[in-house]
Scaffold this active site. Structure first.
Site, PDB file in Angstrom:
ATOM      1  N   CYS A  73       0.753  -1.232  -0.044  1.00 42.30           N
ATOM      2  CA  CYS A  73       0.039   0.152  -0.187  1.00 42.30           C
ATOM      3  C   CYS A  73       0.808   1.466  -0.121  1.00 42.30           C
ATOM      4  CB  CYS A  73      -0.943   0.028   1.186  1.00 42.30           C
ATOM      5  SG  CYS A  73       0.029  -0.018   2.949  1.00 42.30           S
ATOM      6  N   CYS A 131       4.911   1.774   3.974  1.00 45.24           N
ATOM      7  CA  CYS A 131       6.258   1.847   4.325  1.00 45.24           C
ATOM      8  C   CYS A 131       6.983   2.986   3.920  1.00 45.24           C
ATOM      9  CB  CYS A 131       6.901   0.792   3.986  1.00 45.24           C
ATOM     10  SG  CYS A 131       6.246  -0.887   4.645  1.00 45.24           S
ATOM     11  N   CYS A 143       4.746  -6.788   4.059  1.00 41.48           N
ATOM     12  CA  CYS A 143       4.562  -7.493   2.898  1.00 41.48           C
ATOM     13  C   CYS A 143       5.647  -7.990   2.392  1.00 41.48           C
ATOM     14  CB  CYS A 143       4.041  -6.506   1.854  1.00 41.48           C
ATOM     15  SG  CYS A 143       2.393  -5.818   2.423  1.00 41.48           S
ATOM     16  N   CYS A 149       3.735  -3.334  10.257  1.00 43.69           N
ATOM     17  CA  CYS A 149       2.897  -2.967   9.091  1.00 43.69           C
ATOM     18  C   CYS A 149       2.321  -1.773   9.388  1.00 43.69           C
ATOM     19  CB  CYS A 149       1.607  -3.792   8.930  1.00 43.69           C
ATOM     20  SG  CYS A 149       0.528  -3.424   7.795  1.00 43.69           S
ATOM     21  N   HIS A 182       5.527  -8.364  25.506  1.00 41.34           N
ATOM     22  CA  HIS A 182       4.744  -8.681  26.661  1.00 41.34           C
ATOM     23  C   HIS A 182       5.478  -8.900  27.852  1.00 41.34           C
ATOM     24  CE1 HIS A 182       1.493 -10.574  29.021  1.00 41.34           C
ATOM     25  NE2 HIS A 182       2.392 -11.426  29.448  1.00 41.34           N
ATOM     26  N   CYS A 210       6.245  -4.038  27.582  1.00 37.01           N
ATOM     27  CA  CYS A 210       4.965  -3.503  27.558  1.00 37.01           C
ATOM     28  C   CYS A 210       4.638  -2.638  28.988  1.00 37.01           C
ATOM     29  CB  CYS A 210       3.764  -4.513  27.254  1.00 37.01           C
ATOM     30  SG  CYS A 210       1.917  -3.647  27.127  1.00 37.01           S
ATOM     31  N   CYS A 223      -4.781  -3.770  30.948  1.00 32.61           N
ATOM     32  CA  CYS A 223      -4.112  -4.719  29.785  1.00 32.61           C
ATOM     33  C   CYS A 223      -5.165  -4.806  28.729  1.00 32.61           C
ATOM     34  CB  CYS A 223      -3.510  -5.883  30.511  1.00 32.61           C
ATOM     35  SG  CYS A 223      -3.411  -7.227  29.175  1.00 32.61           S
ATOM     36  N   CYS A 274      -4.856  -8.955  22.533  1.00 31.89           N
ATOM     37  CA  CYS A 274      -3.429  -8.434  22.299  1.00 31.89           C
ATOM     38  C   CYS A 274      -2.620  -9.747  22.000  1.00 31.89           C
ATOM     39  CB  CYS A 274      -2.999  -7.533  23.420  1.00 31.89           C
ATOM     40  SG  CYS A 274      -1.198  -6.918  23.235  1.00 31.89           S
ATOM     41  N   CYS A 296       8.287  -2.122  19.584  1.00 35.41           N
ATOM     42  CA  CYS A 296       7.207  -1.175  19.558  1.00 35.41           C
ATOM     43  C   CYS A 296       7.152  -0.272  20.857  1.00 35.41           C
ATOM     44  CB  CYS A 296       5.970  -1.669  18.992  1.00 35.41           C
ATOM     45  SG  CYS A 296       6.159  -2.484  17.379  1.00 35.41           S
ATOM     46  N   CYS A 353       0.337   1.012  18.823  1.00 33.60           N
ATOM     47  CA  CYS A 353      -1.046   0.526  19.030  1.00 33.60           C
ATOM     48  C   CYS A 353      -1.558   0.040  20.018  1.00 33.60           C
ATOM     49  CB  CYS A 353      -0.832  -0.953  17.984  1.00 33.60           C
ATOM     50  SG  CYS A 353       0.191  -0.633  16.509  1.00 33.60           S
ATOM     51  N   CYS A 383      -2.293  -5.196  20.096  1.00 31.73           N
ATOM     52  CA  CYS A 383      -1.321  -5.528  19.326  1.00 31.73           C
ATOM     53  C   CYS A 383      -1.626  -6.693  18.271  1.00 31.73           C
ATOM     54  CB  CYS A 383      -0.118  -5.946  19.940  1.00 31.73           C
ATOM     55  SG  CYS A 383       1.415  -6.676  18.937  1.00 31.73           S
ATOM     56  N   CYS A 429       2.124  -7.767  14.037  1.00 31.37           N
ATOM     57  CA  CYS A 429       2.553  -7.638  12.583  1.00 31.37           C
ATOM     58  C   CYS A 429       3.974  -7.703  12.383  1.00 31.37           C
ATOM     59  CB  CYS A 429       2.049  -6.357  12.108  1.00 31.37           C
ATOM     60  SG  CYS A 429       2.838  -4.847  12.890  1.00 31.37           S
TER      61      CYS A 429
HETATM   62  S1  SF4 Z   1      -1.292  -4.892  26.498  1.00 34.75           S
HETATM   63 FE1  SF4 Z   1      -0.674  -6.846  25.546  1.00 34.75          FE
HETATM   64  S2  SF4 Z   1       1.615  -6.753  25.571  1.00 34.75           S
HETATM   65 FE2  SF4 Z   1       1.076  -5.382  27.285  1.00 34.75          FE
HETATM   66  S3  SF4 Z   1       0.706  -6.730  29.122  1.00 34.75           S
HETATM   67 FE3  SF4 Z   1      -1.292  -6.881  27.937  1.00 34.75          FE
HETATM   68  S4  SF4 Z   1      -1.256  -8.447  26.550  1.00 34.75           S
HETATM   69 FE4  SF4 Z   1       0.986  -8.077  27.301  1.00 34.75          FE
HETATM   70  S1  SF4 Z   2       0.483  -4.425  15.808  1.00 34.47           S
HETATM   71 FE1  SF4 Z   2       2.110  -4.857  17.427  1.00 34.47          FE
HETATM   72  S2  SF4 Z   2       3.863  -5.384  16.224  1.00 34.47           S
HETATM   73 FE2  SF4 Z   2       2.449  -4.252  14.893  1.00 34.47          FE
HETATM   74  S3  SF4 Z   2       3.168  -2.281  14.946  1.00 34.47           S
HETATM   75 FE3  SF4 Z   2       1.579  -2.576  16.632  1.00 34.47          FE
HETATM   76  S4  SF4 Z   2       2.619  -3.025  18.156  1.00 34.47           S
HETATM   77 FE4  SF4 Z   2       4.178  -3.322  16.920  1.00 34.47          FE
END
Ligand code: SF4
Ligand code: SF4
Length: 353
Positions: free
Chosen positions: A51, A54, A155, A193, A230, A234, A255, A261, A270, A282, A289, A292
């Site tokens: 798309c 990137c 991709c 992505c 995780h 996070c 969470c 997630c 990330c 995200c 999450c 990706c």
């Molecule tokens: S938001 Fe997602 S990565 Fe963060 S603690 Fe919860 S499950 Fe784990």
């Molecule tokens: S979906 Fe998860 S791996 Fe992908 S950019 Fe968001 S936080 Fe990062």
């Protein structure tokens, strides 16, 4: 006191500090180190099935930003900036025949070493034709002469959305395509992505400086993709441990696990680098999450809003042959940590670039 930046410790510092902090702290050193290089690396950036997100993400790299990359960081005595591609359809002013000539000159390699950057998946013949020639040919010819190859975005690395089931165009990632073509060259995979612009800047700088880039079994730099989100990064992990969850997407104090997630199976930095000038990412934006960063995305991680232990692909089950009742019963008792252990078991060391 800050350690001085050398070719040897370049990627170690990236790993220790995280991409964003590294760029902020060492931007001046990167500029000096790149400026001291004698050779200018010529970049050819090819676009396949994608798309163009990137390219946009690269254009939004924040520290240094694209303007600084294109105007301030000059490689050696070349007078040329670090990441001014010889060929990049979406940003170079040339078009048509002139643009194709730029690509041919890059391939001829009259001026120095060459980095091939590929954005987008490679499809079966006939689905992507540029200047009358199949994209597969463009990629094959460029890969054969490139001194370094970087795949940017989900991709180009693993096939991404174009390769999602039922994948009618036979889309695949660059590494898979090169393997099929018998081109045995390492590919540095930068998934997500879209790709993170800071990852692109770091890896192009590392290649130009001659830094050693350790890759995992999926071709991803360990310094950027070697950490489980995780487990180690996070900010919501303390809430997960206390059993505080949000029940629907949105900004809430909890969470994101119950809204699907996939952080427990995502290996990426990330949370520490974030996006758009470190504004957010995200999970922080109230979404799950969706992993990706991983091969097999999106199919293996779908449905995106389902909790991990109830995702058929992680249970080794076929969702199309399961009734909801059976599936629900099967999922009972299978915890996220078991799922993560399964994934981690597949994660071993591999080669380095
Ligand atoms: S938001 Fe997602 S990565 Fe963060 S603690 Fe919860 S499950 Fe784990
Ligand atoms: S979906 Fe998860 S791996 Fe992908 S950019 Fe968001 S936080 Fe990062």
């Amino acid at each position: 006191m800050m350690m001085s930046l050398t070719r040897r410790n370049f990627m170690k510092l990236v790993a220790a500090m995280g991409a964003s902090a590294f760029l902020s702290a060492y931007k001046g050193d990167i500029v000096r180190a790149v400026e001291a290089k004698k050779d200018y690396w010529h970049i050819c950036w090819l676009n396949g099935a994608a798309c163009t997100g990137c390219t946009v993400s690269f254009a939004q790299a924040s520290n240094p930003d694209l303007v600084q990359i294109l105007t301030e960081i000059i490689v050696g005595t070349s007078g040329l900036p670090i990441a001014l591609p010889d060929y990049m359809e979406t940003i170079h002013p040339a078009s048509g025949t002139l643009a194709e000539k730029l690509k041919e000159r890059w391939k001829a390699g009259e001026k120095g070493k060459r980095i091939l950057v590929v954005e987008g998946a490679v499809q079966k013949p006939g689905y992507c034709v540029v200047a009358g020639k199949d994209f597969r040919e463009h990629v094959r010819e460029a890969a054969e002469v490139a001194d370094a190859i970087v795949a940017v975005g989900q991709c180009a690395t693993f096939g991404g959305i174009p390769a999602a089931n039922p994948n009618p165009t036979g889309a695949m990632g660059l590494s898979e395509f090169l393997r099929e073509e018998g081109i045995a060259k390492p590919v540095i995979n930068l998934p997500l992505c879209p790709v993170n612009g800071e990852h692109v800047v770091i890896i192009l700088s590392a290649v130009i400086m001659g830094a050693k880039i350790d890759l995992d079994e999926h071709g991803r730099p360990k310094a950027l993709f070697g950490t489980n989100m995780h487990d180690e990064l996070c900010p919501y992990r303390p809430l997960y441990d206390r059993g505080v969850f949000i029940e629907e997407p949105g900004n809430g104090d909890g969470c994101r696990f119950k809204i699907g997630c996939k952080g427990p199976v995502a290996f990426t930095d990330c949370p520490s680098r974030r996006w758009n000038g470190k504004t957010s990412y995200c999970v922080e934006a109230g979404a799950p999450c969706i992993a990706c960063s991983e091969p097999g995305w999106p199919d293996k991680f779908s449905p995106f809003y389902a909790e991990l232990p109830s995702i058929p692909s992680f249970l080794g089950l076929n969702p199309t042959t399961l009734g909801a009742g059976i599936f629900g019963a099967t999922a009972v008792g299978i915890g996220v940590h078991a799922v993560r252990r399964k994934l981690r078991g597949e994660k071993d060391e591999q080669d380095s670039y």
